[in-house]
Design a protein around this motif. Structure first.
Motif, PDB file in Angstrom:
ATOM      1  N   ARG A  86     -26.392  65.572  31.348  1.00 22.35           N
ATOM      2  CA  ARG A  86     -25.287  65.354  32.120  1.00 22.35           C
ATOM      3  C   ARG A  86     -24.121  66.170  31.679  1.00 22.35           C
ATOM      4  O   ARG A  86     -24.288  66.783  30.633  1.00 22.35           O
ATOM      5  N   ARG A  87     -22.906  66.489  32.710  1.00 24.88           N
ATOM      6  CA  ARG A  87     -22.160  67.281  32.420  1.00 24.88           C
ATOM      7  C   ARG A  87     -20.994  66.135  32.025  1.00 24.88           C
ATOM      8  O   ARG A  87     -20.879  65.058  32.692  1.00 24.88           O
ATOM      9  N   PHE A  88     -19.860  66.530  31.231  1.00 23.36           N
ATOM     10  CA  PHE A  88     -18.619  65.856  31.157  1.00 23.36           C
ATOM     11  C   PHE A  88     -17.414  66.592  31.654  1.00 23.36           C
ATOM     12  O   PHE A  88     -17.261  67.555  30.887  1.00 23.36           O
ATOM     13  N   SER A  89     -16.900  66.009  32.547  1.00 19.62           N
ATOM     14  CA  SER A  89     -15.658  66.966  33.199  1.00 19.62           C
ATOM     15  C   SER A  89     -14.448  65.849  33.056  1.00 19.62           C
ATOM     16  O   SER A  89     -14.344  64.887  33.061  1.00 19.62           O
ATOM     17  N   ILE A  90     -13.330  66.676  32.624  1.00 14.49           N
ATOM     18  CA  ILE A  90     -12.045  66.288  32.485  1.00 14.49           C
ATOM     19  C   ILE A  90     -11.133  66.952  33.758  1.00 14.49           C
ATOM     20  O   ILE A  90     -10.953  68.057  33.901  1.00 14.49           O
ATOM     21  N   VAL A  91     -10.731  66.033  34.522  1.00 17.75           N
ATOM     22  CA  VAL A  91      -9.821  66.459  35.923  1.00 17.75           C
ATOM     23  C   VAL A  91      -8.403  66.028  35.408  1.00 17.75           C
ATOM     24  O   VAL A  91      -8.321  64.671  35.458  1.00 17.75           O
ATOM     25  N   THR A  92      -7.643  66.743  35.296  1.00 16.67           N
ATOM     26  CA  THR A  92      -6.285  66.408  34.865  1.00 16.67           C
ATOM     27  C   THR A  92      -5.388  67.026  35.649  1.00 16.67           C
ATOM     28  O   THR A  92      -5.296  68.339  35.919  1.00 16.67           O
ATOM     29  N   THR A  93      -4.161  66.391  36.014  1.00 19.29           N
ATOM     30  CA  THR A  93      -2.737  67.015  36.434  1.00 19.29           C
ATOM     31  C   THR A  93      -2.201  67.826  35.319  1.00 19.29           C
ATOM     32  O   THR A  93      -1.126  68.664  35.686  1.00 19.29           O
ATOM     33  N   ALA A  94      -2.507  67.702  34.067  1.00 19.52           N
ATOM     34  CA  ALA A  94      -1.785  68.564  33.060  1.00 19.52           C
ATOM     35  C   ALA A  94      -1.988  69.795  32.997  1.00 19.52           C
ATOM     36  O   ALA A  94      -3.296  70.178  33.709  1.00 19.52           O
ATOM     37  N   THR A  95      -1.401  70.664  32.150  1.00 21.77           N
ATOM     38  CA  THR A  95      -1.898  71.970  31.761  1.00 21.77           C
ATOM     39  C   THR A  95      -2.365  72.142  30.522  1.00 21.77           C
ATOM     40  O   THR A  95      -1.810  71.599  29.691  1.00 21.77           O
ATOM     41  N   ALA A  96      -3.628  73.170  30.569  1.00 20.91           N
ATOM     42  CA  ALA A  96      -4.343  73.356  29.276  1.00 20.91           C
ATOM     43  C   ALA A  96      -3.426  74.559  28.779  1.00 20.91           C
ATOM     44  O   ALA A  96      -3.565  75.812  29.439  1.00 20.91           O
ATOM     45  N   PRO A  97      -2.630  74.498  27.731  1.00 22.89           N
ATOM     46  CA  PRO A  97      -1.827  75.395  27.164  1.00 22.89           C
ATOM     47  C   PRO A  97      -2.836  76.782  26.632  1.00 22.89           C
ATOM     48  O   PRO A  97      -4.001  76.494  26.330  1.00 22.89           O
ATOM     49  N   ALA A  98      -2.136  77.889  26.891  1.00 22.75           N
ATOM     50  CA  ALA A  98      -2.740  79.182  26.305  1.00 22.75           C
ATOM     51  C   ALA A  98      -3.422  79.074  24.851  1.00 22.75           C
ATOM     52  O   ALA A  98      -2.446  78.550  24.056  1.00 22.75           O
ATOM     53  N   GLY A  99      -4.465  79.263  24.564  1.00 21.94           N
ATOM     54  CA  GLY A  99      -5.177  79.150  23.300  1.00 21.94           C
ATOM     55  C   GLY A  99      -5.510  77.753  22.663  1.00 21.94           C
ATOM     56  O   GLY A  99      -5.926  77.666  21.730  1.00 21.94           O
ATOM     57  N   SER A 100      -5.412  76.831  23.705  1.00 26.61           N
ATOM     58  CA  SER A 100      -5.908  75.390  23.168  1.00 26.61           C
ATOM     59  C   SER A 100      -7.315  75.203  23.212  1.00 26.61           C
ATOM     60  O   SER A 100      -7.755  76.243  23.888  1.00 26.61           O
ATOM     61  N   ALA A 101      -7.736  74.197  22.812  1.00 28.13           N
ATOM     62  CA  ALA A 101      -9.348  73.942  23.018  1.00 28.13           C
ATOM     63  C   ALA A 101      -9.539  73.557  24.479  1.00 28.13           C
ATOM     64  O   ALA A 101     -10.558  73.934  25.022  1.00 28.13           O
ATOM     65  N   ALA A 102      -8.790  72.890  25.135  1.00 31.30           N
ATOM     66  CA  ALA A 102      -8.634  72.657  26.757  1.00 31.30           C
ATOM     67  C   ALA A 102      -9.011  73.909  27.401  1.00 31.30           C
ATOM     68  O   ALA A 102      -9.782  73.963  28.228  1.00 31.30           O
ATOM     69  N   GLU A 103      -8.185  74.680  27.107  1.00 29.47           N
ATOM     70  CA  GLU A 103      -8.058  76.233  27.798  1.00 29.47           C
ATOM     71  C   GLU A 103      -9.709  76.813  27.459  1.00 29.47           C
ATOM     72  O   GLU A 103     -10.405  77.422  28.475  1.00 29.47           O
ATOM     73  N   LEU A 104     -10.307  76.653  26.311  1.00 26.56           N
ATOM     74  CA  LEU A 104     -11.319  77.513  26.115  1.00 26.56           C
ATOM     75  C   LEU A 104     -12.563  76.932  26.664  1.00 26.56           C
ATOM     76  O   LEU A 104     -13.459  77.215  26.895  1.00 26.56           O
ATOM     77  N   LEU A 105     -12.445  75.321  27.036  1.00 27.63           N
ATOM     78  CA  LEU A 105     -13.544  74.664  27.463  1.00 27.63           C
ATOM     79  C   LEU A 105     -13.171  74.349  29.147  1.00 27.63           C
ATOM     80  O   LEU A 105     -13.857  73.587  29.772  1.00 27.63           O
ATOM     81  N   ARG A 106     -12.492  75.379  30.078  1.00 23.30           N
ATOM     82  CA  ARG A 106     -12.293  75.265  31.111  1.00 23.30           C
ATOM     83  C   ARG A 106     -13.951  75.581  31.714  1.00 23.30           C
ATOM     84  O   ARG A 106     -14.731  75.930  31.003  1.00 23.30           O
ATOM     85  N   ALA A 107     -13.992  75.180  33.030  1.00 20.15           N
ATOM     86  CA  ALA A 107     -15.306  75.385  33.657  1.00 20.15           C
ATOM     87  C   ALA A 107     -15.808  76.709  33.509  1.00 20.15           C
ATOM     88  O   ALA A 107     -16.793  77.033  33.266  1.00 20.15           O
TER      89      ALA A 107
END
Length: 386
Positions: A86-107
């Motif tokens: 399965r896929r694991f998705s985070i849908v958030t109104t927050a912003t993934a900052p440049a250089g963050s792990a969240a930015e690197l894990l975008r779709a």
């Protein structure tokens, strides 16, 4: 509260999107995750939804991020095959900052090494942070073998800057704007959301309720859109919701007193009261939506009154009641005729709509059940319902 409402509305938006490419799937809420897409009872994608009223960032130290990672890390620890299934998705109104792990894990991964770089950032954050709110999530991730950590990150998709609860409604309207004339889009979504929220409530309230089929969702959209195109009337889900407060035994409305004066059984009174409130709510909703033709409601009521008058005269011609008992029985029989009468309102044939409309007319003493109802209640006919 906004978070819960957002979960329901965003689930609808996600379901509409997913139904275009994978209509055979179903969607559940609070079963496997905040939201999950399922096939055959097993999740194919789990979605964590994060709603913020104010601007927020999904940093490497974010509690939102680590609470989510905790859930998925524990599932992966229980079954290392999970990230492959399965896929694991985070849908958030927050912003993934440049250089963050969240930015690197975008779709859409920004680089070929994005997952490895994200792993380094998360390991550093998990090791160095002292935030107690994220401690359980960090521990769960650090406990995983390195292979499982990599497999988990490969399955994660981050969708940041997602629409907030208000903008999500706008996106739903935009996605369905093709289905009906532009002036009907808002009403279409109103009806769709009413149906959707009822489905969600049922799903959350009944343990054995199946997930909501995306094919059923598509069919509902087509049904509502078709009704707007052909001029059919739609039933508003909210009109069917009658609360216990609407059915209080102390109700002294005229239509209730009309039933009591003919000695009607309590269960028959309760059913008629439900019909009254449903018909009132639905006809008012049609009036607010400008769904009724000019004079349509007045003509419908006039037809009901004509039918009632003809039925009453036919019954009186056989044997006009004279004693108190005869008049009471006459009233009960006439009432039960009206409660079973079939007269469609345009394309709607619901029994409660016709019966409830008779109760609306009885509340204004335009019709009545007891032969002496006009003199008993002494109120001239009032304006008819919308």
């Amino acid at each position: 509260m906004l978070g819960y409402l957002y979960q329901c509305r965003e689930a609808l938006l996600l379901a509409i999107v997913e139904s275009k490419s994978h209509p055979a799937l179903a969607i559940s809420i609070e079963r496997f995750d905040d939201v999950a897409f399922e096939q055959g009872g097993s999740p194919t994608e789990q979605v964590q939804l994060k709603h913020h009223v104010n601007a927020a960032s999904l940093t490497d130290l974010s509690v939102d991020l680590w609470k989510t990672i905790r859930i998925w890390s524990e599932q992966t620890a229980d079954d290392p095959q999970t990230p492959f299934e399965r896929r694991f998705s985070i849908v958030t109104t927050a912003t993934a900052p440049a250089g963050s792990a969240a930015e690197l894990l975008r779709a859409t991964r920004p680089t070929d090494d994005a997952e490895e770089d994200a792993l380094k950032l998360l390991l550093a954050a998990a090791t160095n942070s002292t935030n107690q709110e994220s401690a359980a999530g960090r521990t769960a991730f650090l406990t995983l073998p390195s292979t499982s950590q990599r497999n988990l990150l490969a399955a994660i998709r981050v969708y940041d800057n997602a629409p907030n609860i208000t903008n999500a409604r706008g996106e739903i309207e935009e996605m369905l704007s093709f289905a009906v004339p532009v002036e009907k889009v808002e009403s279409l979504v109103d009806h769709l959301e009413g149906w959707w929220f009822a489905q969600v409530v049922h799903s959350l309230s009944v343990a054995t309720a199946p997930a909501i089929s995306l094919l059923t969702l598509r069919q509902k959209i087509d049904e509502i859109a078709s009704a707007f195109r052909t001029g059919d009337l739609l039933i508003t889900p909210a009109a069917l919701a009658v609360t216990d407060g609407d059915l209080t035994a102390s109700d002294t409305r005229i239509f209730v007193e009309q039933m009591r004066c003919i000695g009607l059984a309590a269960n028959a009174i309760e059913l008629a009261k439900r019909d009254f409130y449903r018909a009132t709510a639905q006809r008012s909703a049609w009036a607010r939506e400008n769904a009724l033709l000019d004079g349509e409601s007045v003509r419908y009521d006039a037809d009901l009154v004509d039918r009632w008058m003809r039925e009453r005269l036919a019954r009186e011609s056989d044997a006009a009641p004279s004693s108190a008992d005869e008049k009471t029985k006459f009233g009960r029989d006439l009432f039960h005729w009206a409660s079973r009468a079939q007269q469609p309102f345009r394309n709607r044939h619901e029994q409660w709509l016709c019966s409830g409309s008779y109760q609306i007319l009885a509340d204004g003493v335009t019709v009545g059940w007891h032969p002496d109802h006009a003199s008993m209640f002494g109120i001239p006919a009032r304006g008819k319902a919308a």
